[in-house]
Design a protein around this motif. Structure first.
Motif, PDB file in Angstrom:
ATOM      1  N   THR A 170      35.821  50.140  56.032  1.00 12.66           N
ATOM      2  CA  THR A 170      36.399  51.201  56.850  1.00 12.66           C
ATOM      3  C   THR A 170      36.324  50.839  58.323  1.00 12.66           C
ATOM      4  OG1 THR A 170      35.697  52.821  55.193  1.00 12.66           O
ATOM      5  CG2 THR A 170      36.289  53.659  57.377  1.00 12.66           C
ATOM      6  N   GLN A 171      35.172  50.360  58.742  1.00 12.24           N
ATOM      7  CA  GLN A 171      35.001  49.961  60.143  1.00 12.24           C
ATOM      8  C   GLN A 171      35.960  48.842  60.515  1.00 12.24           C
ATOM      9  OE1 GLN A 171      31.652  47.472  61.471  1.00 12.24           O
ATOM     10  NE2 GLN A 171      31.105  49.121  62.900  1.00 12.24           N
ATOM     11  N   SER A 172      36.078  47.849  59.641  1.00  6.31           N
ATOM     12  CA  SER A 172      36.961  46.720  59.912  1.00  6.31           C
ATOM     13  C   SER A 172      38.410  47.171  60.049  1.00  6.31           C
ATOM     14  CB  SER A 172      36.833  45.685  58.788  1.00  6.31           C
ATOM     15  OG  SER A 172      37.726  44.611  58.981  1.00  6.31           O
ATOM     16  N   TYR A 173      38.834  48.089  59.176  1.00  2.00           N
ATOM     17  CA  TYR A 173      40.218  48.578  59.219  1.00  2.00           C
ATOM     18  C   TYR A 173      40.486  49.316  60.527  1.00  2.00           C
ATOM     19  CZ  TYR A 173      44.525  50.965  57.902  1.00  2.00           C
ATOM     20  OH  TYR A 173      45.825  51.418  57.873  1.00  2.00           O
ATOM     21  N   ILE A 174      39.580  50.201  60.907  1.00  2.00           N
ATOM     22  CA  ILE A 174      39.783  50.989  62.123  1.00  2.00           C
ATOM     23  C   ILE A 174      39.746  50.091  63.360  1.00  2.00           C
ATOM     24  CG2 ILE A 174      38.790  52.801  63.581  1.00  2.00           C
ATOM     25  CD1 ILE A 174      37.852  54.171  60.967  1.00  2.00           C
ATOM     26  N   CYS A 175      38.812  49.145  63.380  1.00  2.00           N
ATOM     27  CA  CYS A 175      38.739  48.234  64.532  1.00  2.00           C
ATOM     28  C   CYS A 175      40.022  47.411  64.672  1.00  2.00           C
ATOM     29  CB  CYS A 175      37.538  47.299  64.387  1.00  2.00           C
ATOM     30  SG  CYS A 175      35.947  48.112  64.660  1.00  2.00           S
ATOM     31  N   ALA A 176      40.575  46.986  63.545  1.00  2.00           N
ATOM     32  CA  ALA A 176      41.820  46.218  63.594  1.00  2.00           C
ATOM     33  C   ALA A 176      42.951  47.053  64.195  1.00  2.00           C
ATOM     34  CB  ALA A 176      42.199  45.742  62.196  1.00  2.00           C
ATOM     35  N   GLU A 177      42.970  48.338  63.853  1.00  2.00           N
ATOM     36  CA  GLU A 177      44.010  49.213  64.398  1.00  2.00           C
ATOM     37  C   GLU A 177      43.775  49.472  65.881  1.00  2.00           C
ATOM     38  OE1 GLU A 177      47.495  50.923  64.553  1.00  2.00           O
ATOM     39  OE2 GLU A 177      46.679  49.914  62.770  1.00  2.00           O
ATOM     40  N   LEU A 178      42.532  49.639  66.277  1.00  2.00           N
ATOM     41  CA  LEU A 178      42.224  49.817  67.696  1.00  2.00           C
ATOM     42  C   LEU A 178      42.619  48.580  68.495  1.00  2.00           C
ATOM     43  CD1 LEU A 178      38.718  51.536  67.406  1.00  2.00           C
ATOM     44  CD2 LEU A 178      40.875  52.631  68.062  1.00  2.00           C
ATOM     45  N   ARG A 238      46.969  56.652  69.799  1.00  2.00           N
ATOM     46  CA  ARG A 238      48.170  55.845  70.044  1.00  2.00           C
ATOM     47  C   ARG A 238      49.034  56.476  71.136  1.00  2.00           C
ATOM     48  NH1 ARG A 238      52.453  53.435  65.532  1.00  2.00           N
ATOM     49  NH2 ARG A 238      54.144  52.972  67.016  1.00  2.00           N
ATOM     50  N   VAL A 239      49.185  57.790  71.081  1.00  2.00           N
ATOM     51  CA  VAL A 239      49.966  58.483  72.104  1.00  2.00           C
ATOM     52  C   VAL A 239      49.246  58.442  73.441  1.00  2.00           C
ATOM     53  CG1 VAL A 239      50.861  60.735  72.835  1.00  2.00           C
ATOM     54  CG2 VAL A 239      51.150  59.981  70.461  1.00  2.00           C
ATOM     55  N   LEU A 240      47.960  58.729  73.426  1.00  2.00           N
ATOM     56  CA  LEU A 240      47.207  58.764  74.681  1.00  2.00           C
ATOM     57  C   LEU A 240      47.148  57.394  75.337  1.00  2.00           C
ATOM     58  CD1 LEU A 240      44.336  61.103  73.440  1.00  2.00           C
ATOM     59  CD2 LEU A 240      46.063  61.675  75.164  1.00  2.00           C
ATOM     60  N   ALA A 241      47.043  56.348  74.531  1.00  2.00           N
ATOM     61  CA  ALA A 241      47.009  54.995  75.086  1.00  2.00           C
ATOM     62  C   ALA A 241      48.322  54.657  75.783  1.00  2.00           C
ATOM     63  CB  ALA A 241      46.727  53.983  73.975  1.00  2.00           C
ATOM     64  N   ALA A 242      49.421  55.144  75.225  1.00  2.00           N
ATOM     65  CA  ALA A 242      50.731  54.881  75.825  1.00  2.00           C
ATOM     66  C   ALA A 242      50.909  55.601  77.155  1.00  2.00           C
ATOM     67  CB  ALA A 242      51.831  55.293  74.853  1.00  2.00           C
ATOM     68  N   ARG A 249      45.079  46.585  67.726  1.00  2.00           N
ATOM     69  CA  ARG A 249      46.542  46.614  67.842  1.00  2.00           C
ATOM     70  C   ARG A 249      46.999  47.562  68.946  1.00  2.00           C
ATOM     71  NH1 ARG A 249      46.508  45.292  62.203  1.00  2.00           N
ATOM     72  NH2 ARG A 249      45.950  47.423  61.579  1.00  2.00           N
ATOM     73  N   LEU A 250      46.226  48.625  69.144  1.00  2.00           N
ATOM     74  CA  LEU A 250      46.566  49.600  70.181  1.00  2.00           C
ATOM     75  C   LEU A 250      46.074  49.161  71.558  1.00  2.00           C
ATOM     76  CD1 LEU A 250      45.772  52.949  68.296  1.00  2.00           C
ATOM     77  CD2 LEU A 250      48.014  51.902  68.688  1.00  2.00           C
ATOM     78  N   GLY A 251      45.315  48.076  71.590  1.00  2.00           N
ATOM     79  CA  GLY A 251      44.801  47.569  72.858  1.00  2.00           C
ATOM     80  C   GLY A 251      43.708  48.422  73.460  1.00  2.00           C
ATOM     81  N   LYS A 277      40.448  54.723  79.549  1.00  5.85           N
ATOM     82  CA  LYS A 277      40.268  55.025  80.968  1.00  5.85           C
ATOM     83  C   LYS A 277      41.603  55.485  81.555  1.00  5.85           C
ATOM     84  CE  LYS A 277      35.937  53.539  81.483  1.00  5.85           C
ATOM     85  NZ  LYS A 277      34.826  54.398  81.964  1.00  5.85           N
ATOM     86  N   GLY A 278      41.592  56.695  82.110  1.00  5.83           N
ATOM     87  CA  GLY A 278      42.810  57.223  82.685  1.00  5.83           C
ATOM     88  C   GLY A 278      43.183  56.547  83.995  1.00  5.83           C
ATOM     89  N   GLY A 279      44.439  56.702  84.383  1.00  3.71           N
ATOM     90  CA  GLY A 279      44.920  56.098  85.622  1.00  3.71           C
ATOM     91  C   GLY A 279      44.381  56.773  86.861  1.00  3.71           C
TER      92      GLY A 279
END
Length: 392
Positions: free
Chosen positions: A32-40, A113-117, A42-44, A61-63
């Motif tokens: 589970t940890q490996s899967y979530i980390c891989a997705e994080l 994903r939305v917040l990162a964008a 990908r999201l940078g 970190k916000g702008g």
């Protein structure tokens, strides 16, 4: 921003289905940890793995400078053999995501994903936690020890499913001020006697008889020692002992749980369970080893944060689908209580109960399922809360 979550519905469902197939228990959740980390990755997104378990803590970190909001998802499963017949059923025999934690992780990833964008637009920071061991009420304490709440100004969490029953239709959300869930503790009573042949019980001390008397007597605590105006629950969930029909064993193990809305009641229940079980055992010439596994305290939402969450949810779901009051707190427990003891915040319930879709089955059931159509709504509520709290 939150409107973008609807376009991520397939993404969120896909993550949920992947995680649903790999349920793991307790603190050690390597797949589970490996899967979530891989997705994080990908999201940078920036994150770190906990030292004490398989949990993950990260931050966007916000702008612009501002406050820090913590969003939490639990990620552990249950030791239950799945019986849903879903095409993405558990691949881990005997384990199941029977409480929706797979969806919690998926909804948080959708929100991230939305917040990162839009991180440059954020007036502040979004910290996120993927937490282990909620089912045994231990993971939140580890996350806090690892620094999850340090510097945070508020914390929010969400639980999906049929917790509030059919009274809350699928796609609706409940968030109330004050106590919304009970404390959550486990007790173990090891009844000790002296084994012998079943034909000569006088030659031994029968722990089965002692255990039977203890089980019946413990029910009198709530019935006769706790005021009717103070809700509490005492449940025996396990009794183990014996190995042959004609042999009196030397030991019987009893396990159960207590739930309460007030700390004094919680402590009284534990105290009386120990006293009664030990005294009954002594009366029958036996003895008891008692262990109290303290879990989480009651879940108590902050008034201001509950109001903020409700307002944010109304933007997403509409006012008619957001409930801000309940007749009484839920007697289930949640170690999200530990975060609320550290920081102001709110714990919310997103309903996925739909009888026609068979998603109104109780939690911790082999046939438990969720209405996947509501998943993007959970992500959107998280994003809406961030927008309102940080003033984006």
């Amino acid at each position: 921003m939150w409107q973008e979550c609807k376009d991520l519905q397939d993404y969120i469902v896909g993550i949920r289905r992947d995680l649903h197939q790999i349920p793991e228990l307790g603190f050690d959740l390597p797949e589970t940890q490996s899967y979530i980390c891989a997705e994080l990755d990908r999201l940078g997104l920036s994150y770190r793995k906990n030292r004490g378990d398989s949990g993950i803590i990260g931050e966007i970190k916000g702008g612009r400078s501002g406050k820090t909001v913590l969003l939490r998802a639990d990620i552990d499963g249950l030791p239950i053999k799945e019986d849903t017949g879903l095409p993405f059923t558990s691949r881990h025999e005997g384990n199941m995501h029977a409480c929706g934690h797979d969806t919690h992780a998926a909804m948080l990833l959708g929100a991230l994903r939305v917040l990162a964008a839009h991180k440059d637009e954020l007036k502040g920071n979004v910290r996120f936690v993927f937490q282990t061991a909620e089912e045994i009420s231990k993971g939140a304490q580890i996350a806090i020890k690892e620094g999850a709440t340090e510097g945070a100004d508020a914390v929010f969490g969400m639980h999906i499913g049929s917790i509030l029953g059919g009274a809350l239709p699928s796609g609706s959300l409940s968030v109330v001020s004050g106590c919304c869930m009970a404390s959550f503790d486990r007790f173990v009573i090891n009844v000790k006697g002296s084994g012998c042949h079943g034909s000569t019980p006088e030659k031994g001390i029968d722990p089965v008889t002692i255990a039977a008397n203890i089980v019946l007597s413990l029910q009198e605590i709530v019935a006769r020692e706790i005021a009717g105006t103070k809700p509490s629950v005492l449940t025996i969930g396990m009794i183990n002992g014996g190995f042959a029909y004609n042999v009196i064993p030397s030991e019987v193990k009893i396990e159960g749980t207590i739930r309460a809305l007030e700390e004094p009641v919680r402590r009284q229940l534990a105290k009386r369970i120990e006293e009664i079980s030990k005294n009954i055992a002594a009366a029958f010439r036996g003895s008891v080893d008692f262990f109290m596994d303290w879990g989480a305290p009651p879940v108590i939402n902050d008034k201001a944060m509950s109001a903020l969450a409700a307002s944010a949810a109304e933007k997403v779901l509409g006012g008619e689908h957001v409930k801000t009051s309940q007749d009484s707190p839920n007697m289930g427990g949640e170690d999200f209580a530990y975060y609320l003891a550290e920081k102001p915040g709110a714990f919310m319930f997103l309903s996925s109960a739909d009888h026609a879709k068979c998603t109104d089955i109780p939690h911790h059931n082999p046939k438990f399922m969720v209405d996947e159509d509501v998943l993007y709504k959970g992500s959107a509520v998280f994003v809406s809360i961030i927008e309102d709290f940080l003033g984006c």
